[in-house]
Design a protein around this motif. Sequence first.
Motif, PDB file in Angstrom:
ATOM      1  N   GLU A 287      -9.860   3.376   2.255  1.00 40.18           N
ATOM      2  CA  GLU A 287      -8.570   4.035   2.059  1.00 40.18           C
ATOM      3  C   GLU A 287      -7.905   3.660   0.725  1.00 40.18           C
ATOM      4  O   GLU A 287      -6.895   4.261   0.355  1.00 40.18           O
ATOM      5  CB  GLU A 287      -7.623   3.684   3.216  1.00 40.18           C
ATOM      6  CG  GLU A 287      -8.040   4.282   4.545  1.00 40.18           C
ATOM      7  CD  GLU A 287      -8.119   5.801   4.484  1.00 40.18           C
ATOM      8  OE1 GLU A 287      -7.125   6.424   4.072  1.00 40.18           O
ATOM      9  OE2 GLU A 287      -9.186   6.362   4.813  1.00 40.18           O
ATOM     10  N   THR A 288      -8.443   2.674   0.029  1.00 41.57           N
ATOM     11  CA  THR A 288      -7.873   2.256  -1.255  1.00 41.57           C
ATOM     12  C   THR A 288      -8.729   2.792  -2.383  1.00 41.57           C
ATOM     13  O   THR A 288      -9.896   2.435  -2.523  1.00 41.57           O
ATOM     14  CB  THR A 288      -7.780   0.725  -1.345  1.00 41.57           C
ATOM     15  OG1 THR A 288      -6.902   0.245  -0.310  1.00 41.57           O
ATOM     16  CG2 THR A 288      -7.218   0.290  -2.697  1.00 41.57           C
TER      17      THR A 288
ATOM     18  N   ASP B 104     -12.170  -1.428   1.216  1.00 42.02           N
ATOM     19  CA  ASP B 104     -11.336  -0.542   2.017  1.00 42.02           C
ATOM     20  C   ASP B 104     -11.493   0.899   1.544  1.00 42.02           C
ATOM     21  O   ASP B 104     -11.088   1.233   0.427  1.00 42.02           O
ATOM     22  CB  ASP B 104      -9.873  -0.985   1.902  1.00 42.02           C
ATOM     23  CG  ASP B 104      -8.932  -0.097   2.701  1.00 42.02           C
ATOM     24  OD1 ASP B 104      -9.413   0.680   3.543  1.00 42.02           O
ATOM     25  OD2 ASP B 104      -7.708  -0.190   2.472  1.00 42.02           O
TER      26      ASP B 104
ATOM     27  N   GLN C  95       0.843  -1.193   0.000  1.00 43.77           N
ATOM     28  CA  GLN C  95       0.000   0.000   0.000  1.00 43.77           C
ATOM     29  C   GLN C  95       0.877   1.241   0.000  1.00 43.77           C
ATOM     30  O   GLN C  95       1.813   1.362   0.789  1.00 43.77           O
ATOM     31  CB  GLN C  95      -0.908   0.005   1.239  1.00 43.77           C
ATOM     32  CG  GLN C  95      -2.007   1.050   1.229  1.00 43.77           C
ATOM     33  CD  GLN C  95      -3.230   0.610   0.437  1.00 43.77           C
ATOM     34  OE1 GLN C  95      -3.436  -0.589   0.214  1.00 43.77           O
ATOM     35  NE2 GLN C  95      -4.049   1.558   0.022  1.00 43.77           N
TER      36      GLN C  95
END
Length: 260
Positions: free
Chosen positions: A48-49, A46, A10
């Motif tokens: 955040e992705t 997710d 990530q």
Amino acid sequence: MTYENILVSQNGHTQTITINRPNQLNALNKQTITELNDALNAANQDAETGVVILTGSGEKAFVAGADIKEFADFSVEKGRELAAQGQQLLFSFIENMTTPVIAAVNGFALGGGLELAMASHIRIASANAKMGLPEVSLGVIPGYGGTQRLAQLVGRGKANELIFTAGMISAEEAKNWGLVNHVCEPEEIMDLANELAAKILKNSGTAIASAIRAVNALYSEGGQKGFDTEVEEFGKCFGTADFKEGTGAFIEKRKPNFRA
């Protein structure tokens, strides 16, 4: 989760998933498909992705096909089950993800490897990449959506030629055919993938998810239903926080901040 056949990293809002079977030229087996499904499902859920980059380890191959040893002795029924499960777990799954997936094709993308790239939303290729669907040379046809997506991307005639001849095309040919978006030098492919991801990440994630559903509707539903889905998704955007941020930023003459 710990994986045996893939690597997950990530960097901010970009996740890179690397198929890591270099000794087998990253060939897809059942375990790899299952691991990819798990990682991609987690990324899609997710918040955040915002973008996933899918690539292969090493310099030789993105994915050089499926692991033939796993199905060489299959019956008709087992063959149907293999294709159906593979499409559900990975290929159709990627196509319908609401997080955009960029395939960074670094080397050979053959059979299931090309099918994996075609299921992704955007494809870029290294100059040394070779692509093809050689299945008819084994007495079988592409079974992970290859006959359908290739025809959608390059047209029936070129799809038939590539499938019937079991041949390979270069990265430049693939670009000319409309099969890949960009071609670059091998050492530049991840930089290019991340540049594209950065451009995507500047925009509304909820709007991109709606756009994916609308574009896919043309191919899954066809004709007027595709336009109807666009109308529905367009309307849904008006109820999102991203719409309020985007229009507010435009009126206030500032850059929108979709990922606070």
